[in-house]
Scaffold this active site. Sequence first.
Site: not given
Ligand code: CAA
Length: 258
Positions: A65, A109, A112, A132
């Site tokens: 998400a 998400g 999921e 999460e």
């Molecule tokens: N939401 C918004 N933006 C996101 C994102 C997310 N879930 N995941 C990545 N991005 C964005 C980053 O902010 C970044 O944007 P900027 O360049 O503008 O800073 C861009 O995508 C690239 O990401 P990274 O620089 O972080 O890339 P990386 O290769 O270093 O890492 C990753 C990749 C491990 C996937 C890391 O991005 C990450 O941990 N992302 C979040 C994963 C996460 O926590 N997901 C769960 C979300 S909550 C949810 O999903 C609730 C639910 O159940 C419905």
Amino acid sequence: MAFETIIVEIEDHVAVIKLNRPDALNALNTQLLGELCSALEDADGNDKVRCIVVTGSDKAFAAGADIKEMSEKGFVGVFFENLFARTNDRISAIRKPIIAAVGGYALGGGCELAMMCDFIIAADSAKFGQPEINLGVIAGMGGTQRLTRYVGKSKSMDMNLTGRFMDADEAERAGLVSRVVPAKKLMDEALGAAQKIAEKSLLTTMAAKEAVDRSFETTLSEGILFERRVFHSMFATEDQKEGMAAFLEKRQAQFRDK
Ligand code: CAA
């Protein structure tokens, strides 16, 4: 309908829906989830479509998400908006088979969403997780429920409590994904599987999907009863006559969805 966050292509009876927010690793914001649900519903109602493939990019199926969009929200906001539950309900209502073709990150998400599809074909680059917990929340689109049904309590607890990622091989061993292929072959494999499904009677593939899904909702004896009723009803179709006649005559069946 023109979409901005997804790309939809229909070819040879297969609709391919590609998530397309590359700058955010296909993070699932309100717009993307709305467009995805609309595209799935369009495909479900389109006579030309017999199977659907949902995919992302090489780097990310979807990294979850959209955290930027969620970060400012409070309880009352998410309670009334109910975005992920509504998405779950709309995707669960799709009756045609859906394959998730997953390369790169399928997190939160994203994992999921992949699990909401009927089965997952993974690239060897795929990484699944429910991180999460690191954000001070829990999974919100089925991750505590569907992952447990896919991989059992122990691994689901591990994933949901530690937030660690599972690679494609572990995901295959655990039963989360049906096949793992080299990343370059992901779409060929997914389209090949979709084509196989598209060749069958749509009546039968939709009934099979309904029957397998029933196993998640009911007891074994009720599920077997449901299957028996659907199995018997198939004998009222022309496609059953055609399928069995074609086998006996050693030729390819020509199904007509009747
Ligand atoms: N939401 C918004 N933006 C996101 C994102 C997310 N879930 N995941 C990545 N991005 C964005 C980053 O902010 C970044 O944007 P900027 O360049 O503008 O800073 C861009 O995508 C690239 O990401 P990274 O620089 O972080 O890339 P990386 O290769 O270093 O890492 C990753 C990749 C491990 C996937 C890391 O991005 C990450 O941990 N992302 C979040 C994963 C996460 O926590 N997901 C769960 C979300 S909550 C949810 O999903 C609730 C639910 O159940 C419905």
